[in-house]
Design an enzyme around this catalytic site. Sequence first.
Site, mmCIF file in Angstrom:
data_model
loop_
_atom_site.group_PDB
_atom_site.id
_atom_site.type_symbol
_atom_site.label_atom_id
_atom_site.label_comp_id
_atom_site.label_asym_id
_atom_site.label_seq_id
_atom_site.Cartn_x
_atom_site.Cartn_y
_atom_site.Cartn_z
ATOM 1 N N HIS A 1 12.404 0.648 1.975
ATOM 2 C CA HIS A 1 11.902 0.801 3.342
ATOM 3 C C HIS A 1 12.890 1.526 4.253
ATOM 4 O O HIS A 1 12.536 1.910 5.361
ATOM 5 C CB HIS A 1 11.588 -0.580 3.928
ATOM 6 C CG HIS A 1 10.396 -1.219 3.286
ATOM 7 N ND1 HIS A 1 9.184 -1.312 3.897
ATOM 8 C CD2 HIS A 1 10.235 -1.762 2.054
ATOM 9 C CE1 HIS A 1 8.315 -1.902 3.094
ATOM 10 N NE2 HIS A 1 8.937 -2.194 1.956
ATOM 11 N N ASP B 1 16.483 5.854 11.021
ATOM 12 C CA ASP B 1 15.434 4.844 10.798
ATOM 13 C C ASP B 1 14.589 5.308 9.622
ATOM 14 O O ASP B 1 14.214 6.486 9.560
ATOM 15 C CB ASP B 1 14.548 4.758 12.062
ATOM 16 C CG ASP B 1 14.021 3.356 12.330
ATOM 17 O OD1 ASP B 1 13.873 2.585 11.368
ATOM 18 O OD2 ASP B 1 13.748 3.045 13.505
#
Length: 465
Positions: free
Chosen positions: A164, A372
């Site tokens: 992720h 991110d």
Amino acid sequence: MADQKYDFVVVANRLPVDRHRDADGNVTWRTSPGGLVTAMEPVMASHDGAWIGWTGAPDEELEPFDEAHMHLVPVPLSQQEINEYYEGFSNSTLWPLYHDAVEAPEFHREWWDAYVQVNQRFADRAAAVADKHATVWVQDYQLQLVPAMLREQRPDLRIGFFLHIPFPPVELFQQLPWRRQICEGLLGADLVGFQLNGGARNFVRTCRVRLGLKTHRDQINVEDRIVEARAYPISIDAQGFADLAGTEEVAARAIEIREDLGSPETLFVGIDRLDYTKGLRQRFQAFGELFSSGQLDPDSTHFLQVATPSRERVEQYMRLRDDIELLVGRTNGHIGRIGMPPISYLHASYPRTEMAALYRAADIMVVTPLRDGMNLVAKEFIACRDGNNGALVLSEFAGAAAELKQAYMVNPHDINGLKNVILRTMDDDAANRARRMKAMRKQVFEHDINHWADRFLSDLAPEED
Ligand code: GDG
């Protein structure tokens, strides 16, 4: 139930439920909010699948139990393992290293030993509950050794892995004393998924350069197998968010939020876990300077930041919180008037309805991470804007920037640039904003969380003979 076998198994650090205790001390479990749970719920139901994960509490041995139509298989962690495997190796070694080392990663051999030990426990549990030829989908950076540990015991399984967070370039990754073991762990999977093409490429290159493996495009040769490394940008339950944002309750709450803030003409909103990767220092610096210089008028503009508590026992997170609270206090102390601070800062976490109301209340959402993997907040904001109004200021360093090209892009390291984009976004005309929002909504609704899960699982499925 302990002997039951499943043909679909998800393995993640945490179970998808949180424990709640009522006034009489009775314990109930509620599904935890989050994209992964929403995505996996229908998949779990149609496959009658099991989810293996930790409950979130130390030293707890629980039998498997059923909740929200899912079979949940708890994995215990001792307090020392939480310190060393979770807060240590996962969150103080891997997390900063994989996010461009924006804070210095720490390397401790005892943390690594705990990481190996806990990964082995998850793998053993998965090996015990997976049926013959089952599909096992391992999630995220806390469990990178599980694919190989599982294949060792169960070569019959189809094993997928999804990361992720970003996978860093080899120049950075090679700092890790255990770089070879991590790559070998991941290569136990048949398919390794990343958020972006860049992450997949970094991994393939690392396998070639550091492990001397033969690679071709997105394929890596491992003995007699081929492992594939590809991008699957994660998304959200876009329709679910849109429906929630469209309820009367949420609409009324959004109006109330604006009124409570003094009905500003322009409301900027940020929502992030309080994490040093999210670029909060830079964001507060930029807003502080804009309010102090008068370029943003505190009578007509307001900045509301929700910073959800996160990893509060890790030192860098304590320091970050102090820094942020100093910056907010300084700006509000300097610029604010009685009852009218220019910045509202909330160190708290809220139910999903309140999140939707905040997305609806915002004129401009500000998402400025230094790095991110994806950033779901940006996508959730877009899903909630059915009037095609509202604007998104988005960091180039968020994975979401690859898809949300019509956002107002910023480099958060460049404070002057960030200030300029904030002002430019505020001054842009409504038609321009609407055109951008419409294009981004199309992207988010066409590439929702089901699209993500379907693509990954169909690529992972064994080829038909
Ligand atoms: C990692 C990667 C990747 C936040 N505060 C509250 C709350 N949230 C929800 C948001 C959103 C989620 O948490 C945060 O997701 P992000 O993607 O923004 O960030 P990370 O937590 O860092 O997630 C990231 C993601 O995994 C998925 O692969 O996109 O790059 O770092 O859904 O809505 N939810 C509720 N109350 C809160 O106060 N209910």
